[in-house]
Design a protein around this motif. Structure first.
Motif, PDB file in Angstrom:
ATOM      1  N   MET A  37      -7.514   8.222  -2.270  1.00  0.00           N
ATOM      2  CA  MET A  37      -6.615   8.432  -1.131  1.00  0.00           C
ATOM      3  C   MET A  37      -5.485   7.409  -1.128  1.00  0.00           C
ATOM      4  O   MET A  37      -4.330   7.750  -0.863  1.00  0.00           O
ATOM      5  CB  MET A  37      -7.407   8.401   0.173  1.00  0.00           C
ATOM      6  CG  MET A  37      -8.266   9.629   0.365  1.00  0.00           C
ATOM      7  SD  MET A  37      -9.024   9.737   1.978  1.00  0.00           S
ATOM      8  CE  MET A  37     -10.405   8.639   1.785  1.00  0.00           C
ATOM      9  N   VAL A  38      -5.792   6.162  -1.452  1.00  0.00           N
ATOM     10  CA  VAL A  38      -4.766   5.117  -1.464  1.00  0.00           C
ATOM     11  C   VAL A  38      -3.792   5.343  -2.621  1.00  0.00           C
ATOM     12  O   VAL A  38      -2.570   5.192  -2.455  1.00  0.00           O
ATOM     13  CB  VAL A  38      -5.415   3.714  -1.521  1.00  0.00           C
ATOM     14  CG1 VAL A  38      -4.388   2.642  -1.777  1.00  0.00           C
ATOM     15  CG2 VAL A  38      -6.163   3.442  -0.223  1.00  0.00           C
ATOM     16  N   GLY A  40      -2.977   8.162  -4.043  1.00  0.00           N
ATOM     17  CA  GLY A  40      -2.124   9.283  -3.673  1.00  0.00           C
ATOM     18  C   GLY A  40      -1.049   8.877  -2.689  1.00  0.00           C
ATOM     19  O   GLY A  40       0.121   9.274  -2.815  1.00  0.00           O
ATOM     20  N   LEU A  41      -1.406   8.064  -1.711  1.00  0.00           N
ATOM     21  CA  LEU A  41      -0.435   7.584  -0.736  1.00  0.00           C
ATOM     22  C   LEU A  41       0.633   6.728  -1.400  1.00  0.00           C
ATOM     23  O   LEU A  41       1.834   6.881  -1.118  1.00  0.00           O
ATOM     24  CB  LEU A  41      -1.147   6.796   0.361  1.00  0.00           C
ATOM     25  CG  LEU A  41      -0.247   6.205   1.452  1.00  0.00           C
ATOM     26  CD1 LEU A  41       0.411   7.316   2.246  1.00  0.00           C
ATOM     27  CD2 LEU A  41      -1.056   5.300   2.354  1.00  0.00           C
ATOM     28  N   VAL A  44       3.050   8.994  -3.265  1.00  0.00           N
ATOM     29  CA  VAL A  44       3.983   9.687  -2.373  1.00  0.00           C
ATOM     30  C   VAL A  44       5.049   8.723  -1.868  1.00  0.00           C
ATOM     31  O   VAL A  44       6.248   9.045  -1.849  1.00  0.00           O
ATOM     32  CB  VAL A  44       3.217  10.345  -1.207  1.00  0.00           C
ATOM     33  CG1 VAL A  44       4.173  10.833  -0.130  1.00  0.00           C
ATOM     34  CG2 VAL A  44       2.360  11.491  -1.719  1.00  0.00           C
ATOM     35  N   VAL A  45       4.647   7.523  -1.463  1.00  0.00           N
ATOM     36  CA  VAL A  45       5.614   6.540  -0.957  1.00  0.00           C
ATOM     37  C   VAL A  45       6.599   6.145  -2.055  1.00  0.00           C
ATOM     38  O   VAL A  45       7.809   6.052  -1.815  1.00  0.00           O
ATOM     39  CB  VAL A  45       4.871   5.312  -0.370  1.00  0.00           C
ATOM     40  CG1 VAL A  45       5.834   4.179  -0.084  1.00  0.00           C
ATOM     41  CG2 VAL A  45       4.130   5.710   0.893  1.00  0.00           C
ATOM     42  N   GLY A  67       0.901  13.314  -6.037  1.00  0.00           N
ATOM     43  CA  GLY A  67       0.401  12.372  -5.038  1.00  0.00           C
ATOM     44  C   GLY A  67      -0.427  13.061  -3.967  1.00  0.00           C
ATOM     45  O   GLY A  67      -1.515  12.604  -3.605  1.00  0.00           O
ATOM     46  N   PHE A  68       0.074  14.190  -3.458  1.00  0.00           N
ATOM     47  CA  PHE A  68      -0.683  14.922  -2.441  1.00  0.00           C
ATOM     48  C   PHE A  68      -1.962  15.500  -3.024  1.00  0.00           C
ATOM     49  O   PHE A  68      -2.987  15.575  -2.345  1.00  0.00           O
ATOM     50  CB  PHE A  68       0.165  16.036  -1.820  1.00  0.00           C
ATOM     51  CG  PHE A  68       1.096  15.541  -0.756  1.00  0.00           C
ATOM     52  CD1 PHE A  68       0.620  14.922   0.387  1.00  0.00           C
ATOM     53  CD2 PHE A  68       2.467  15.691  -0.894  1.00  0.00           C
ATOM     54  CE1 PHE A  68       1.470  14.456   1.367  1.00  0.00           C
ATOM     55  CE2 PHE A  68       3.327  15.228   0.077  1.00  0.00           C
ATOM     56  CZ  PHE A  68       2.836  14.608   1.211  1.00  0.00           C
ATOM     57  N   MET A  71      -4.504  12.686  -3.195  1.00  0.00           N
ATOM     58  CA  MET A  71      -5.010  12.431  -1.841  1.00  0.00           C
ATOM     59  C   MET A  71      -5.967  13.526  -1.393  1.00  0.00           C
ATOM     60  O   MET A  71      -6.994  13.254  -0.759  1.00  0.00           O
ATOM     61  CB  MET A  71      -3.850  12.338  -0.837  1.00  0.00           C
ATOM     62  CG  MET A  71      -3.236  10.991  -0.734  1.00  0.00           C
ATOM     63  SD  MET A  71      -2.178  10.807   0.718  1.00  0.00           S
ATOM     64  CE  MET A  71      -0.863  11.912   0.348  1.00  0.00           C
TER      65      MET A  71
END
Length: 82
Positions: A37-38, A40-41, A44-45, A67-68, A71
């Motif tokens: 999850m991290v 992927g975040l 995205v960022v 990225g999504f 996540m």
């Protein structure tokens, strides 16, 4: 009418756990879930901050989908966590 005696099963024949019992998750499950999850975040960022040039140059806005997706795998892992 007299009641019959109840027989005890031998200890070896008794099952240790119920057949429908839910097994706990392995010890690596929760850390892997959080890391996905991290990551992927972060992907995205980075895609938003670099206008699609990072984390993988040349993919453009497909970096958002990757990225999504990462996540999403992490969030789906939360459904199987015991």
């Amino acid at each position: 009418m007299p009641e019959s005696k109840k027989r005890k099963k031998p200890a070896a024949a008794r099952p240790e756990a119920r057949p429908g019992a839910v097994k706990p998750s392995p010890s690596w499950w929760a850390p892997t879930m959080v890391v996905l999850m991290v990551l992927g975040l972060v992907g995205v960022v980075l895609t938003y901050l670099t206008q699609g040039n990072l984390p993988v140059p040349g993919l453009g806005n497909w970096n958002l989908a990757i990225g999504f997706g990462v996540m999403l795998v992490g969030f789906f892992m939360t459904l199987r966590w015991r």
